[in-house]
Design an enzyme around this catalytic site. Sequence first.
Site, PDB file in Angstrom:
ATOM      1  N   GLY A  47       0.838  -1.194   0.000  1.00 25.80           N
ATOM      2  CA  GLY A  47       0.000   0.000   0.000  1.00 25.80           C
ATOM      3  C   GLY A  47       0.872   1.241   0.000  1.00 25.80           C
ATOM      4  O   GLY A  47       2.086   1.145   0.218  1.00 25.80           O
ATOM      5  N   GLN A  52       3.412   9.847   2.087  1.00 25.04           N
ATOM      6  CA  GLN A  52       4.695   9.165   1.858  1.00 25.04           C
ATOM      7  C   GLN A  52       5.402   9.663   0.601  1.00 25.04           C
ATOM      8  O   GLN A  52       6.599   9.445   0.436  1.00 25.04           O
ATOM      9  CB  GLN A  52       4.481   7.647   1.750  1.00 25.04           C
ATOM     10  CG  GLN A  52       4.014   7.023   3.050  1.00 25.04           C
ATOM     11  CD  GLN A  52       3.870   5.522   2.919  1.00 25.04           C
ATOM     12  OE1 GLN A  52       2.863   5.024   2.433  1.00 25.04           O
ATOM     13  NE2 GLN A  52       4.903   4.796   3.322  1.00 25.04           N
ATOM     14  N   CYS A 103       7.158  -0.701   6.644  1.00 28.00           N
ATOM     15  CA  CYS A 103       6.692   0.553   6.046  1.00 28.00           C
ATOM     16  C   CYS A 103       7.786   1.108   5.141  1.00 28.00           C
ATOM     17  O   CYS A 103       8.953   1.133   5.532  1.00 28.00           O
ATOM     18  CB  CYS A 103       6.357   1.555   7.152  1.00 28.00           C
ATOM     19  SG  CYS A 103       5.737   3.138   6.526  1.00 28.00           S
ATOM     20  N   LEU A 104       7.407   1.549   3.942  1.00 28.23           N
ATOM     21  CA  LEU A 104       8.384   2.117   3.007  1.00 28.23           C
ATOM     22  C   LEU A 104       9.014   3.384   3.575  1.00 28.23           C
ATOM     23  O   LEU A 104      10.099   3.772   3.156  1.00 28.23           O
ATOM     24  CB  LEU A 104       7.714   2.416   1.659  1.00 28.23           C
ATOM     25  CG  LEU A 104       7.205   1.175   0.897  1.00 28.23           C
ATOM     26  CD1 LEU A 104       6.423   1.597  -0.337  1.00 28.23           C
ATOM     27  CD2 LEU A 104       8.353   0.253   0.521  1.00 28.23           C
ATOM     28  N   HIS A 145      -3.140   0.651   8.409  1.00 27.77           N
ATOM     29  CA  HIS A 145      -1.767   1.183   8.341  1.00 27.77           C
ATOM     30  C   HIS A 145      -1.737   2.441   7.459  1.00 27.77           C
ATOM     31  O   HIS A 145      -1.147   3.455   7.833  1.00 27.77           O
ATOM     32  CB  HIS A 145      -0.843   0.084   7.795  1.00 27.77           C
ATOM     33  CG  HIS A 145       0.567   0.515   7.527  1.00 27.77           C
ATOM     34  ND1 HIS A 145       1.654   0.024   8.236  1.00 27.77           N
ATOM     35  CD2 HIS A 145       1.086   1.360   6.594  1.00 27.77           C
ATOM     36  CE1 HIS A 145       2.765   0.579   7.768  1.00 27.77           C
ATOM     37  NE2 HIS A 145       2.453   1.393   6.764  1.00 27.77           N
ATOM     38  N   GLU A 146      -2.395   2.374   6.295  1.00 29.30           N
ATOM     39  CA  GLU A 146      -2.399   3.522   5.366  1.00 29.30           C
ATOM     40  C   GLU A 146      -3.202   4.692   5.935  1.00 29.30           C
ATOM     41  O   GLU A 146      -2.824   5.852   5.792  1.00 29.30           O
ATOM     42  CB  GLU A 146      -2.981   3.128   4.003  1.00 29.30           C
ATOM     43  CG  GLU A 146      -2.285   1.986   3.287  1.00 29.30           C
ATOM     44  CD  GLU A 146      -0.777   2.100   3.242  1.00 29.30           C
ATOM     45  OE1 GLU A 146      -0.244   3.217   3.359  1.00 29.30           O
ATOM     46  OE2 GLU A 146      -0.119   1.065   3.110  1.00 29.30           O
ATOM     47  N   HIS A 149      -1.280   6.783   8.247  1.00 29.25           N
ATOM     48  CA  HIS A 149      -0.402   7.752   7.565  1.00 29.25           C
ATOM     49  C   HIS A 149      -1.136   9.079   7.342  1.00 29.25           C
ATOM     50  O   HIS A 149      -0.529  10.143   7.415  1.00 29.25           O
ATOM     51  CB  HIS A 149       0.054   7.218   6.200  1.00 29.25           C
ATOM     52  CG  HIS A 149       1.238   6.291   6.256  1.00 29.25           C
ATOM     53  ND1 HIS A 149       2.464   6.686   6.751  1.00 29.25           N
ATOM     54  CD2 HIS A 149       1.396   5.008   5.854  1.00 29.25           C
ATOM     55  CE1 HIS A 149       3.318   5.676   6.659  1.00 29.25           C
ATOM     56  NE2 HIS A 149       2.702   4.638   6.117  1.00 29.25           N
TER      57      HIS A 149
END
Length: 188
Positions: A47, A52, A103-104, A145-146, A149
Amino acid sequence: MAVLKIYVAPHPVLKKKAEPVAGGVTKDLRKLLDDMLDTMYAYDGVGLAAPQVGVSKRILVLDIHQLKGDDVPPAEKRGEPQYFINPEIVWSSADLRIYNEGCLSVPGQYADVTRPDKVRVKYLDYHGKAQEIEADGLLATVLQHEMDHLNGVLFVDHLSTLKRDMLMRKLKKFTKDNEEDMAKNHIL
Ligand code: GNR
Ligand code: NI
């Protein structure tokens, strides 16, 4: 097709509460959604949320059915991409589930995070149409999770202070070692 730059913690854009999209899904917004999907596949993410890539808007993309791995070219990774604009959790289950998250924006670090097992989410889709879904399993985990953000929250914020400090120290070393390797190999 455009692969955007991914911002890494502790960058301030990751701590900001993102603004809702006003005025529906325009051509420009769809271009951002397409670029976010390209970026997600290029970095092997499940995702990706707009903050991000440095855009503080309530937008996220995900694809939990994609093919992953460095040997799969990004063009062939596409499974079932999903786009969420102005998503809101309208219900979450009392039962919880633990998943080892990454996480990226926190590269190279992983930790078990506990979240509701199921969520109902309402949102606008790629075409600006109002939708509501009930998600469970990996989809529920990644959606939460997204959506974190979009509120300036990272998975590390769900851990104890001790675990978070340890992980952020490892991230600092990971980033520094990476930069040194790149300099040595004349990539920079
Ligand atoms: O690629 C990702 N994998 C992942 C694994 C477990 C729980 C959440 C995720 S999302 C993450 C990509 C990312 O950083 N999205 O914000
Ligand atoms: Ni993330």
